[in-house]
Each structure stands twice: as C-alpha cells, then as structure tokens.
Design a protein around this motif. Structure first.
Motif, PDB file in Angstrom:
ATOM      1  N   ILE A 103       7.426   7.813  -8.398  1.00  6.71           N
ATOM      2  CA  ILE A 103       6.718   7.165  -7.281  1.00  6.71           C
ATOM      3  C   ILE A 103       6.903   5.651  -7.331  1.00  6.71           C
ATOM      4  N   ASN A 104       6.907   5.089  -8.551  1.00 13.05           N
ATOM      5  CA  ASN A 104       7.078   3.641  -8.682  1.00 13.05           C
ATOM      6  C   ASN A 104       8.411   3.139  -8.136  1.00 13.05           C
ATOM      7  N   ASN A 105       9.405   4.011  -8.156  1.00 17.91           N
ATOM      8  CA  ASN A 105      10.703   3.641  -7.574  1.00 17.91           C
ATOM      9  C   ASN A 105      10.628   3.493  -6.057  1.00 17.91           C
ATOM     10  N   TYR A 106       9.656   4.157  -5.474  1.00 18.69           N
ATOM     11  CA  TYR A 106       9.474   4.096  -4.013  1.00 18.69           C
ATOM     12  C   TYR A 106       8.033   3.703  -3.689  1.00 18.69           C
ATOM     13  N   LYS A 107       7.544   2.749  -4.442  1.00 23.67           N
ATOM     14  CA  LYS A 107       6.147   2.338  -4.303  1.00 23.67           C
ATOM     15  C   LYS A 107       5.845   1.893  -2.871  1.00 23.67           C
ATOM     16  N   VAL A 142      -2.791  11.916   6.983  1.00 20.25           N
ATOM     17  CA  VAL A 142      -1.515  11.381   6.485  1.00 20.25           C
ATOM     18  C   VAL A 142      -1.872  10.205   5.583  1.00 20.25           C
ATOM     19  N   HIS A 143      -1.355  10.243   4.361  1.00 22.20           N
ATOM     20  CA  HIS A 143      -1.725   9.203   3.397  1.00 22.20           C
ATOM     21  C   HIS A 143      -0.517   8.756   2.587  1.00 22.20           C
ATOM     22  N   MET A 144      -0.657   7.572   2.004  1.00 20.64           N
ATOM     23  CA  MET A 144       0.393   7.086   1.111  1.00 20.64           C
ATOM     24  C   MET A 144       0.287   7.858  -0.200  1.00 20.64           C
ATOM     25  N   VAL A 145       1.420   7.998  -0.867  1.00 19.25           N
ATOM     26  CA  VAL A 145       1.427   8.755  -2.120  1.00 19.25           C
ATOM     27  C   VAL A 145       1.358   7.783  -3.294  1.00 19.25           C
TER      28      VAL A 145
END
Ligand code: GRF
Length: 195
Positions: A103-107, A142-145
């Motif tokens: 996830i940190n790669n696509y924060k 709909v939410h951010m991951v």
C-alpha cells in the motif's frame, strides 16, 4: 490542462476476485471521453473470477496472480504496475488483504468499495449482520485504502433504507446497483481533488 483529456488519462489497474459488476461499470466509465481514468490492467487472485470476461470483452490486459505466497504475489503485481506505468488502483471485490508495504508504494492512490456504511460493518457478511441487527439503514462506501481493513478516509457514501421484507439477498442486489453507480462517481471526485 484537464487530467481527463486524450492520453492524459490516469493509467489505472482494477483488482478483482469474483463477479466483477463494479469492474464492468468502471470500464464503461473509463471509456467515456471525459473520464479521468484509462484502465490498463486487471489483476485477479482467482483464475475463475467471472469478472475476467470483461477484460477480454474490452481487450484489457489481465493478470492472474496466485496468492499462495502473498509476498511473492505482491512483488509480481508491483513489477507489473511499474511496467504498465499504473498510477491509480481500484479494488473492486478483491478478497485479499494487501500488505502495508504494498500500500505504501501507492499511498493515497488506492480506492476500495465496501457494502456498508463504514465505519460500521467492516469485513465480510455485511448484509447478513445488518439484517440480524435490525438496522434501519445501510449503504455502501468508497474509501481510500490504508493498512487497516476498511478503515481509510471515506470518499463517498450512499445510504439506503432497510425495508421490512428485506433479506440478505434482496439487500445485496439493491445495494449492488447503487455500488455500480457510485464507484465511478466517487472515482471522478477523488481524482479531481487528489491526483
Ligand atoms: C461488492 O459488494 C463490493 O462492495 C465488495 O465486494 C463486492 C464485489 O462485487 N467489496 P462485484 O465483484 O464488483 O460484482
């Protein structure tokens, strides 16, 4: 210049595990000229996912990734995302939990859709629990991951009434139609404000 014009569309990957009704609608949305996204890759952990047929129908590259070793699986996905210059990810019924490292790669660049009014009813079997608890309302979000399950910033929510004769199936069906409608709307809103 607007993010949505011509080849300026944001290269997007959709992750699925099953039916793919949200994927289908995101593809439809991405095909609109004014859409800010262009779907370049569909990732599934399940080779039998029905949603994969939408990749074939629209000639979108699909990749089936075996998650028996999640670390290796995520490494494979990441290298694919880099290769395809993917800048944005939508999870659409993806049944695997992504690691913090991934996830940190696509924060700030991963969205998910969840069939409840978060923060209520995180996790699975949301409709069943809503019916059991005799809730008056339910909805979808709909939410951010982020690295905690179903806990990222809420982007868009739609609330509906639970009807007297609702059961799990009826509720799921009614809500899925709404999910399919709001995911593109939420995506557009998110990209306009954040990317
Ligand atoms: C949807 O209910 C979504 O909210 C949840 O999984 C389901 C996926 O449905 N995360 P589909 O595969 O998009 O039809």
């Amino acid at each position: 210049m607007k993010k949505s014009i011509g080849n300026k569309k944001i290269k997007t990957a959709i992750f699925i595990s099953g039916r793919g009704s949200n994927l289908k609608n995101l593809i439809k949305f991405s095909n609109q000229i004014s859409s800010p996204i262009s779907i370049k890759l569909i990732v599934s952990n399940n080779k039998k996912a029905k949603g994969l047929r939408y990749a074939d129908q629209d000639n979108i590259e699909k990749k089936i990734i075996n998650f028996s070793n999640p670390i290796i699986a995520e490494k494979k996905i990441l290298s694919l995302l880099v290769k395809k210059k993917i800048k944005f990810i939508c999870l659409a019924g993806f049944m695997k939990i992504l690691s913090k490292k991934f996830i940190n790669n696509y924060k700030g660049k991963i969205l998910n859709i969840h069939p409840s009014l978060l923060p209520k009813y995180k996790g699975l079997n949301t409709h069943k629990r809503v019916i059991m608890n005799k809730e008056k309302f339910t909805g979808c979000t709909v939410h951010m991951v982020n690295s905690k399950l179903d806990s990222g910033k809420i982007i868009f929510q739609k609330k509906i009434k639970v009807l007297k004769n609702d059961n799990e199936k009826k509720l799921e069906k009614r809500l899925l139609n709404i999910e399919n409608r709001i995911y593109p709307i939420a995506t557009k809103k998110f990209i306009n404000f954040n990317l």
